[in-house]
Scaffold this active site. Sequence first.
Site, PDB file in Angstrom:
ATOM      1  N   HIS A 182      -6.171  -1.804   8.421  1.00  0.00           N
ATOM      2  CA  HIS A 182      -5.986  -1.623   6.983  1.00  0.00           C
ATOM      3  C   HIS A 182      -5.501  -0.210   6.645  1.00  0.00           C
ATOM      4  CE1 HIS A 182      -6.910  -3.294   2.905  1.00  0.00           C
ATOM      5  NE2 HIS A 182      -6.597  -2.039   2.626  1.00  0.00           N
TER       6      HIS A 182
ATOM      7  N   HIS B 135      -8.916   6.427   1.065  1.00  0.00           N
ATOM      8  CA  HIS B 135      -7.524   6.224   0.685  1.00  0.00           C
ATOM      9  C   HIS B 135      -6.831   7.584   0.557  1.00  0.00           C
ATOM     10  CE1 HIS B 135      -8.894   2.191  -0.253  1.00  0.00           C
ATOM     11  NE2 HIS B 135      -7.645   1.817  -0.452  1.00  0.00           N
TER      12      HIS B 135
ATOM     13  N   HIS C  77       0.778  -1.240   0.000  1.00  0.00           N
ATOM     14  CA  HIS C  77       0.000   0.000   0.000  1.00  0.00           C
ATOM     15  C   HIS C  77       0.806   1.285   0.000  1.00  0.00           C
ATOM     16  CE1 HIS C  77      -3.217  -2.834   0.960  1.00  0.00           C
ATOM     17  NE2 HIS C  77      -4.058  -1.909   0.551  1.00  0.00           N
TER      18      HIS C  77
END
Length: 598
Positions: free
Chosen positions: A383, A463, A279
Site C-alpha cells: 500500500h 502518508h 494515490h
Amino acid sequence: MFGRTRKTLVAGTIALTLGLSSFSVMSAGFQPAPPAGNLGSVIVDPYGNAPLTALVGLNGHKISDVKVTVHGKGDKGVPVSYLVGIESLKNYDGIPIFGLYQKHDNKVTVEYKENGKQLKDEYLVKTSAIANKYMDNRSLSDLQTTQVVKVAPGFEDRLYLVNTHTFTGQGSDLHWHGEKDKNAGILDAGPAGGALPFDVAPYTFIVDTEGEYRWWLDQDALYNGFDVDVNKRGYLMGIRETPRGTFTAVQGQHWYEFDMMGQILVNHKLPRGFLDASHESVETSKGTMLLRVGKRNYTRDDGLHVHTIRDHIIEVDKSGRVLDVWDLNIILDPLRDSLLGALDAGAVCVNVDLAHAGQQAKLEPDTPYGDALGVGPGRNWAHVNSIAYDGKDDSIILSSRHQGVVKIGRDKEVKWILAPSKGWNEKLAKKVLKPVDTNGKALSCNENGQCENTDFDFTYTQHTAWLSSKGTLTVLDNGDGRYLEQPALPTMKYTRYVEYKIDEKNMTVQQLWEYGKERGYDWYSPITSVVEYQKDRDTMFGFGGSIHLFDVGQPTVGKLNEIDYKTKEVKVEIDILSDKANQPHYRAVLIRPQNLFK
C-alpha cells in the site's frame, strides 16, 4: 491614474443584441462576440471543465504587465489577485480569470499595458451554480459544506485545493476477471483481482479562508460513473503541482496533467502491463513522472498469475513510455507482516467497514487475491501512498502504509528504512535507521517501536513522506497500529504531523518536530491525509482527511490546518464536511495563484 476604464456585464458567454448594421445574414464564417471591454469578449469556462474560470480574449491586442483581481464577495470576501505572464497570454490567446464564486456576479479588474499606456478594464462575470452529479439517498447535503474555525491575520489570502470524492450507493460495478486453468495451475488475474473496484466519483474544489468555493473541476472532465468504461473510472488522486503551475494526477488506468483553467494537457493510458494507478503522481527534477501502479499478470513463486496491489513504481517520460520500474515484491522480499496484523479491521485505505471498527485485523493465509489485506503479491501488502524523488542521489522515498518509510536507489537497493525493527529479514534489518536524540545519542527502543524517556516516535500507517525545502523529511503519521498493536480503547489513538532529520552516513534518525498528539482522538485521521512544510510563512500545512470516520451516520471531517512552526499556534483551521456519512477525504494542496499563470 489608470487610463480608460469600461464596465461590462458578462452572462456566461456575451448575450448582446446585434443590429443588422453589425451582422449580415449573408456573411460567411464565424461571427465572434463583440468586445466586452477594451480587449475581446469574455468566455466563461472556456474548456468546459472548470466553471468558475473565464477568459478575456485578446482580440489582436498586444499587451503586457497583466494583473487580474477577482474581488471578494461582500465586505469580508477574499480577493484573488495574480500576475499573468507572456507565455500564458500566448497559450490561452487571452487573459485567464481564476477564482470566481459560483452563482454570482463576480467583479473582476484587469490591469495591463498597451502601447506604453496603463489601462484598466472592469467586468461583472456571471457564473452558474456548480452541482454534485452523484447524489443518492445517503447524501447529507448537495455539496460538501465548510466551517471556518480560525484564520489568523496574514493568512486571509490562502487557497486550498481539496482532493475528495463522493461515494455512490452501489459502489463500483467494475472488476478484473480471470479464469482458472486447472491443467497449468494458473489463476489468471482474478477473479476480481487487482484494485479495479477502487473506483469512486471525484469531487475536487478550491476553498478560500471564508469557506467559499473558488474553483471546481467538473466531475465529467475525467470520470463517468454512469457507464462501464474502464478508461473513465478509478479514484482521482495524487494531485501534485508541477514547476509550470500545472497539476498531475492519477485515476485508474490513466495519468493526467491539467491546469486551473480546466485544460486537460496530458491524458495517458498506463503503459501495457501496468494497471490501477492511484494515490500518487510526482514530476521529478528531470521532467519524468513517477507513478504508483499495480502489475498486470504478475507471476508468483507458486506459479499463479495475479494483478498486484499498490506495490510497483514506474518512471515514464512525457510521452508515457516506461523508463524504469521498482518492483517492491523483489526489493522488500521476503515480505513483512508485523504491521499488517496490527491494523484496525474497520479501515484499510478507504475500504471502510464500520462493523469491524476498532477490531484488530486477522491475517489469513488463504485470503482471496485482490484489494484485501494480506501478505504477498496479489494482496494489499505494501500500500504505497506517496513518492518523493531525491535528486541528490537519484533515489525515491516511499511511504508504504503497511510497512514503513523506505528509501530505494536507482539500483533497486534499499538505502534506509524508517520503521520499528520487528519483522525485517537479516539484510533489510541492517537498513533500519537508529533513533537518536538531539546530541546524537542512541535512544533505547524495543522492536515494536516504543522508545524510553523521549518524545521520539516512529510513524504508523503513514502518508506523504516527502522531503521539505529544508532537506528534512515530513510525514503524516496517521497512527493506526501504533507500537504494532491496537490500543485498549479506539479513542486512545492520535495522528501527528512529524519532521525527521536523517543522517544517511551514520544511519540515524532524529525527530525534530511534531504536532497533533496533544489534540487526541478528535484530531485522529485513521486513513488518507497529508502534511507539507511551507517555507513562505514557516508553517506546517496539513489536511486530516478522515476525522470521525467511525461516528456512524455523521459526516467525516477533513481538517485543513496551518501550524506555526516555531510556536505551534494554529494559524488556519477549516473543516470540510463530507456530503455523505462515513466518507473519507483524500488530500489537499495549498494553491498559490502567482504560480499558475507565469
